[in-house]
Motif scaffolding. Sequence first.
Motif, PDB file in Angstrom:
ATOM      1  N   THR A 389       0.823  -1.207   0.000  1.00 31.60           N
ATOM      2  CA  THR A 389       0.000   0.000   0.000  1.00 31.60           C
ATOM      3  C   THR A 389       0.856   1.255   0.000  1.00 31.60           C
ATOM      4  OG1 THR A 389      -1.714  -1.186   1.236  1.00 31.60           O
ATOM      5  CG2 THR A 389      -1.856   1.220   1.206  1.00 31.60           C
ATOM      6  N   ASP A 390       1.905   1.273   0.841  1.00 25.50           N
ATOM      7  CA  ASP A 390       2.735   2.482   0.932  1.00 25.50           C
ATOM      8  C   ASP A 390       3.854   2.530  -0.101  1.00 25.50           C
ATOM      9  OD1 ASP A 390       4.502   0.596   1.850  1.00 25.50           O
ATOM     10  OD2 ASP A 390       4.751   1.466   3.854  1.00 25.50           O
ATOM     11  N   ARG A 416      10.181   7.416  -3.893  1.00 31.33           N
ATOM     12  CA  ARG A 416       9.564   8.701  -4.194  1.00 31.33           C
ATOM     13  C   ARG A 416       8.049   8.520  -4.254  1.00 31.33           C
ATOM     14  NH1 ARG A 416      11.527   9.297  -9.638  1.00 31.33           N
ATOM     15  NH2 ARG A 416       9.882  10.876  -9.797  1.00 31.33           N
ATOM     16  N   ASP A 417       7.351   9.184  -3.371  1.00 33.12           N
ATOM     17  CA  ASP A 417       5.888   9.110  -3.380  1.00 33.12           C
ATOM     18  C   ASP A 417       5.316   9.590  -4.708  1.00 33.12           C
ATOM     19  OD1 ASP A 417       5.454   7.978  -0.946  1.00 33.12           O
ATOM     20  OD2 ASP A 417       4.701   9.767   0.061  1.00 33.12           O
ATOM     21  N   GLU A 421       2.131   8.678  -7.161  1.00 31.76           N
ATOM     22  CA  GLU A 421       0.993   9.579  -7.029  1.00 31.76           C
ATOM     23  C   GLU A 421       1.473  11.004  -7.308  1.00 31.76           C
ATOM     24  OE1 GLU A 421      -2.231  11.036  -3.650  1.00 31.76           O
ATOM     25  OE2 GLU A 421      -0.874   9.370  -3.206  1.00 31.76           O
ATOM     26  N   ALA A 422       1.130  11.507  -8.483  1.00 30.86           N
ATOM     27  CA  ALA A 422       1.640  12.817  -8.914  1.00 30.86           C
ATOM     28  C   ALA A 422       1.224  13.944  -7.981  1.00 30.86           C
ATOM     29  CB  ALA A 422       1.156  13.112 -10.331  1.00 30.86           C
ATOM     30  N   ARG A 426       3.977  14.878  -0.694  1.00 31.71           N
ATOM     31  CA  ARG A 426       5.431  14.793  -0.575  1.00 31.71           C
ATOM     32  C   ARG A 426       6.092  14.871  -1.957  1.00 31.71           C
ATOM     33  NH1 ARG A 426       8.127  10.304   2.173  1.00 31.71           N
ATOM     34  NH2 ARG A 426       9.744  11.898   2.347  1.00 31.71           N
ATOM     35  N   ALA A 427       5.393  15.448  -2.895  1.00 33.53           N
ATOM     36  CA  ALA A 427       5.967  15.601  -4.236  1.00 33.53           C
ATOM     37  C   ALA A 427       7.260  16.397  -4.154  1.00 33.53           C
ATOM     38  CB  ALA A 427       4.970  16.297  -5.145  1.00 33.53           C
ATOM     39  N   GLY A 428       8.264  15.935  -4.878  1.00 29.80           N
ATOM     40  CA  GLY A 428       9.554  16.617  -4.857  1.00 29.80           C
ATOM     41  C   GLY A 428      10.497  16.140  -3.772  1.00 29.80           C
ATOM     42  N   GLU A 429      10.031  15.174  -2.941  1.00 30.03           N
ATOM     43  CA  GLU A 429      10.885  14.620  -1.888  1.00 30.03           C
ATOM     44  C   GLU A 429      11.306  13.199  -2.254  1.00 30.03           C
ATOM     45  OE1 GLU A 429       8.984  14.800   1.891  1.00 30.03           O
ATOM     46  OE2 GLU A 429       8.807  16.983   1.892  1.00 30.03           O
TER      47      GLU A 429
END
Length: 462
Positions: A389-390, A416-417, A421-422, A426-429
């Motif tokens: 899931t994660d 990378r999350d 999931e765009a 946490r986009a960019g992390e």
Amino acid sequence: MTVLPHQAAGAPDDYQDNGTALGRTPPHDLGAEKAALAAMMFSPEAVIDCQGAVREEDYLLPKHRILHSLMVERHGKGLPNAWPLLADELEQRGLLKEAGGSDYLTEVSMAFETGAVGWHYAEIVHRKGVLRRLTEAGVRITQAGFRGEGTVDELVAQAAAEISTVAEGASSSDDHDFVLPAEALADALDYIEQARHRKGISGLATGYVDFDELTQGLQPGQLIVIAGRPGMGKSTVAMDIARNCAIKQGVPGAFISLEMPVRELMMRLISAEGGVALHHIRSGQMTTEDMAKMDKAIPKIYGAQLHINDCERTYTAIQAKLRRLKAKHPDIGVIVIDYLQLMKLGGHRPESRQQEVSEISSSLKLLAKELQVPIIALAQLNRGPEMRTDKKPAVSDLRESGAIEQDADIVILLHRDDAYEAESPRAGEVDLIVGKHRNGPTATITVASQLHYSRFVDMAQT
């Protein structure tokens, strides 16, 4: 003139030339072989001494190897090695004929000399065995040269592998004996004292501050595995580290790319160092500002001692090139291999791909220790993370071989999350999950993704 057992010479009657001696009897000393075996028959202490000084393959004759192996095994079980007992067990195992028969065991036992030191003869046997293997390797190299099959680099790599195999077995196990605390303590105390007064980390900085604080940098002899699913940024992390070492610190490095050609690596290097969007560089549609940034970055890249190779595919060829590079540039500080599962072993063909990857992994660790340089090997993960899931990876997800985890000193897993999931918060992390750290704690280090510049940076730099 009395001839002692270890002075006996001449080709044995039952020796079969395997084609590597060119019709000549290879180096051997049958008298020493018999004397060592005889000592093992009469003395448990001799078994211990000989086991440490001689290898099974050091004996010229297969029957002597059988006797050595059996006596070591029996000694481990606390059983005596008198020749009648050996003959009885060999008969039960159906090996008595292969070991020469009862009469031959009697003959060997008669080679025992009162007061003789078994390890002395064992060392003679070991030396002859090394010389024999060296001779045989030389013949195989000569034959390969005359056949001329393969490229020059492949032939050189094959020759290096042959000599390397002999060299690895040249030292008897007693060459590196035990040490007492009184002998080793001074070195440890010196290190502790230096650590107390040291400013900064002890190893090579990667450019990721939190990671360097956790690991104290990359250490000589370490095997560091950077693993992730496709598209997570393994090559980006590897290039970040190589770029930081070669350009920022002036430490020479090597980058072996089995996936990308040199031109692609250069464009990524320009993008990362100059802060120029990679898609602008590829398309040629650069702004005036982009050109100014490139002009500033190119001299730094031009002067960097980063040795790049995109030609080799086999471990034996890569090993040979890295040994030559280290001999030519002793100050090489880091080696990157991108990536492990694209590599072939070279030479013999293992039974399975899993076994092949396992052998490559263990060989890379030994090479890191030999060259005293940290080796960073990139590796693919299986689909395990995508089933969760994660989506977070685990060390057990390493593809094709659990031996990679076993051999590595540090395993870094990339996550990378926003790859899944765009619109992730946490986009960019990017998480650098230190899943294994042989000499310290594990942790998750978060850095910022700047993939349009083909780089990751510390969060503080964003």
